[in-house]
Motif scaffolding. Structure first.
Motif, PDB file in Angstrom:
ATOM      1  N   VAL A 347      25.238  11.083 -14.486  1.00 28.65           N
ATOM      2  CA  VAL A 347      23.792  10.951 -14.640  1.00 28.65           C
ATOM      3  C   VAL A 347      23.498  10.838 -16.135  1.00 28.65           C
ATOM      4  O   VAL A 347      24.159  11.487 -16.962  1.00 28.65           O
ATOM      5  CB  VAL A 347      23.033  12.144 -14.012  1.00 28.65           C
ATOM      6  CG1 VAL A 347      23.423  13.445 -14.685  1.00 28.65           C
ATOM      7  CG2 VAL A 347      21.535  11.945 -14.089  1.00 28.65           C
ATOM      8  N   VAL A 348      22.547   9.988 -16.479  1.00 33.43           N
ATOM      9  CA  VAL A 348      22.137   9.799 -17.871  1.00 33.43           C
ATOM     10  C   VAL A 348      20.868  10.608 -18.119  1.00 33.43           C
ATOM     11  O   VAL A 348      19.947  10.615 -17.288  1.00 33.43           O
ATOM     12  CB  VAL A 348      21.896   8.307 -18.174  1.00 33.43           C
ATOM     13  CG1 VAL A 348      21.081   8.129 -19.455  1.00 33.43           C
ATOM     14  CG2 VAL A 348      23.222   7.573 -18.292  1.00 33.43           C
ATOM     15  N   ILE A 349      20.800  11.297 -19.277  1.00 30.65           N
ATOM     16  CA  ILE A 349      19.609  12.048 -19.669  1.00 30.65           C
ATOM     17  C   ILE A 349      19.102  11.486 -20.988  1.00 30.65           C
ATOM     18  O   ILE A 349      19.862  11.390 -21.965  1.00 30.65           O
ATOM     19  CB  ILE A 349      19.903  13.556 -19.817  1.00 30.65           C
ATOM     20  CG1 ILE A 349      20.379  14.139 -18.484  1.00 30.65           C
ATOM     21  CG2 ILE A 349      18.669  14.299 -20.328  1.00 30.65           C
ATOM     22  CD1 ILE A 349      20.775  15.607 -18.572  1.00 30.65           C
ATOM     23  N   GLU A 350      17.835  11.082 -21.026  1.00 30.22           N
ATOM     24  CA  GLU A 350      17.208  10.576 -22.247  1.00 30.22           C
ATOM     25  C   GLU A 350      16.084  11.522 -22.663  1.00 30.22           C
ATOM     26  O   GLU A 350      15.289  11.977 -21.828  1.00 30.22           O
ATOM     27  CB  GLU A 350      16.632   9.173 -22.026  1.00 30.22           C
ATOM     28  CG  GLU A 350      17.677   8.114 -21.677  1.00 30.22           C
ATOM     29  CD  GLU A 350      18.457   7.636 -22.895  1.00 30.22           C
ATOM     30  OE1 GLU A 350      18.314   8.263 -23.969  1.00 30.22           O
ATOM     31  OE2 GLU A 350      19.211   6.652 -22.776  1.00 30.22           O
ATOM     32  N   VAL A 351      16.035  11.834 -23.954  1.00 31.24           N
ATOM     33  CA  VAL A 351      14.980  12.680 -24.515  1.00 31.24           C
ATOM     34  C   VAL A 351      13.991  11.769 -25.232  1.00 31.24           C
ATOM     35  O   VAL A 351      14.332  11.148 -26.243  1.00 31.24           O
ATOM     36  CB  VAL A 351      15.554  13.729 -25.487  1.00 31.24           C
ATOM     37  CG1 VAL A 351      14.446  14.650 -25.985  1.00 31.24           C
ATOM     38  CG2 VAL A 351      16.660  14.525 -24.812  1.00 31.24           C
ATOM     39  N   ASP A 352      12.784  11.664 -24.710  1.00 33.07           N
ATOM     40  CA  ASP A 352      11.804  10.712 -25.221  1.00 33.07           C
ATOM     41  C   ASP A 352      10.903  11.348 -26.276  1.00 33.07           C
ATOM     42  O   ASP A 352      10.153  12.283 -25.988  1.00 33.07           O
ATOM     43  CB  ASP A 352      10.929  10.174 -24.076  1.00 33.07           C
ATOM     44  CG  ASP A 352      11.748   9.338 -23.092  1.00 33.07           C
ATOM     45  OD1 ASP A 352      12.848   8.898 -23.474  1.00 33.07           O
ATOM     46  OD2 ASP A 352      11.282   9.129 -21.955  1.00 33.07           O
TER      47      ASP A 352
END
Length: 409
Positions: A347-352
């Motif tokens: 799973v990919v996690i992006e912090v916006d």
């Protein structure tokens, strides 16, 4: 802040605060001096205190009343201080009309930011009696003039006032774009051709907004016009009518740090699957466990993921890959903030950060998510504001990761 400024003014003004009266006569119209207690064990009332320490011994400073809690000038209701100030400029205290008017002007300059002014409401022997009047709402922050081209702190307040005006008018996108901008003023640099009737001068200036390069496309002509309408209004109010236009420029990216043996380093093949920008040393990026992160928010997410990793049983463990670069079929090389492996899945996690909220960046984010989805990898997005509460973030990530890595359950 305002009270301290008022006290400083009263201390330095021409003449004492009690004017041509004595302190007892001045205060008798505002307080019951015989009902207020004494701070001296030898006496029973505030009146006796004042007589002893201001008339008999004179061992109190002239400004004693500003710190005396019995008179509530420092921390009491606004109305108490305002009544005191109205008494300072009353004709019985200050008979010189011109001097009283100057004092009122100076006091109003200090009071206006908090929504108050002193105004004449009646007359005594032809001399105005002033009373406090609420202006309805506090004024915008006071920016002392002159507003110079190189005064960065004042220009930042100017930008804040434009932000406030845009917010009040409901222009959310333009408002938010100013949060990451820097305002400067510079000479226009064009050719001066006098035209009868216009206001252009050979010493004209332009307002320059310096922004993150990824945000430049968000400043469309319509958005720039909207910002300039409000920013130009603020500048004109601050006596900078010589600023005629708005320019939006991309901020220069920092030059990469190099060592004296850079040629030797360049000749040595290296590989690093962490994102290229964040692997640089000495640029202020946070580090932990010999890993580099792109922001403090990413570091918070990493710590939360490590806590989830520790809490998980060995047979349900996860692996955490910060900023691992990956080659995608149609999207080139991408470096998601985090890739988490577990249960044979990823799973990919992006912090916006704030720059992700613009329309152009949102479209780019959606395109990235689509490419990962084609690989069967789900993307979890976290707003940087959520990292302010690690406890809630841990609960949310634990639930989202469980669903993403265990879809059949």
């Amino acid at each position: 802040m305002t009270r301290r400024d008022v006290f400083d003014y009263l201390h330095g003004m021409d003449g004492a605060w009690w004017g041509r009266l004595d302190e007892i006569a001045f205060l008798d119209s505002l307080y019951d001096l015989d009902a207020l207690p004494s701070n001296d064990s030898r006496y029973a009332t505030a009146r006796r205190d004042i007589i002893q320490h201001r008339m008999n011994n004179l061992d109190w400073e002239d400004e004693w009343i500003f710190e005396d809690s019995r008179f509530q000038l420092l921390d009491g209701p606004d109305e108490v201080l305002l009544a005191f100030l109205a008494r300072v400029v009353h004709p019985e205290v200050q008979p010189d009309v011109d001097r009283a008017a100057r004092q009122v002007d100076e006091l109003n300059r200090l009071l206006i930011p908090d929504g108050w002014v002193l105004r004449a409401h009646e007359f005594l022997s032809g001399r105005p009696i002033y009373a406090p009047v609420a202006t309805g709402k506090p004024a915008s922050p006071v920016i002392p003039l002159p507003l110079r081209d190189d005064d960065a702190s004042k220009l930042d307040l100017v930008l804040g006032q434009a932000h406030h005006l845009l917010d009040a008018d409901g222009h959310g996108l333009a408002r938010d774009l100013l949060c990451d901008a820097t305002l400067t003023l510079r000479r226009d640099g064009g050719f001066f051709h006098p035209i009868p009737g216009d206001n252009w001068r050979d010493a004209s200036y332009q307002a320059v907004l310096t922004v993150d390069p990824v945000l430049v496309p968000e400043f469309t002509p319509a958005v720039r016009d909207l910002i300039w309408q409000h920013l130009g209004t603020v500048l004109e109010r601050l006596e900078r009518a010589d600023v005629f236009s708005l320019v939006v420029e991309a901020a220069l990216l920092p030059l990469p740090p190099v060592s004296e043996n850079w040629r030797q380093v360049a000749a040595t093949p290296t590989a690093n699957n962490q994102a290229r920008r964040e692997r640089a040393v000495g640029e202020g990026y946070p580090t932990l466990d010999n890993l580099v992160f792109g922001s403090r928010a990413e570091l918070v997410v990493y710590k939360v993921l490590c806590a989830i990793q520790r809490d998980s049983p060995p047979r349900s463990s996860i692996a955490i890959l910060p900023l691992a670069s990956a080659k995608l079929r149609d999207a080139g090389v991408r470096s998601p903030d985090f890739t988490v492996l577990g249960n044979g899945r990823a799973v990919v996690i992006e912090v916006d950060g704030p720059h992700h909220y613009g329309r152009t960046r949102k479209a780019d984010d959606e395109d990235r998510d689509r490419h990962w989805n084609r690989c069967g990898v789900r993307t979890i997005r976290i707003a940087h504001e959520q990292t302010d509460d690690p406890v809630s973030l841990k609960e949310r990530l634990h639930e989202d990761l469980f669903r993403a890595l265990n879809p059949a359950r």
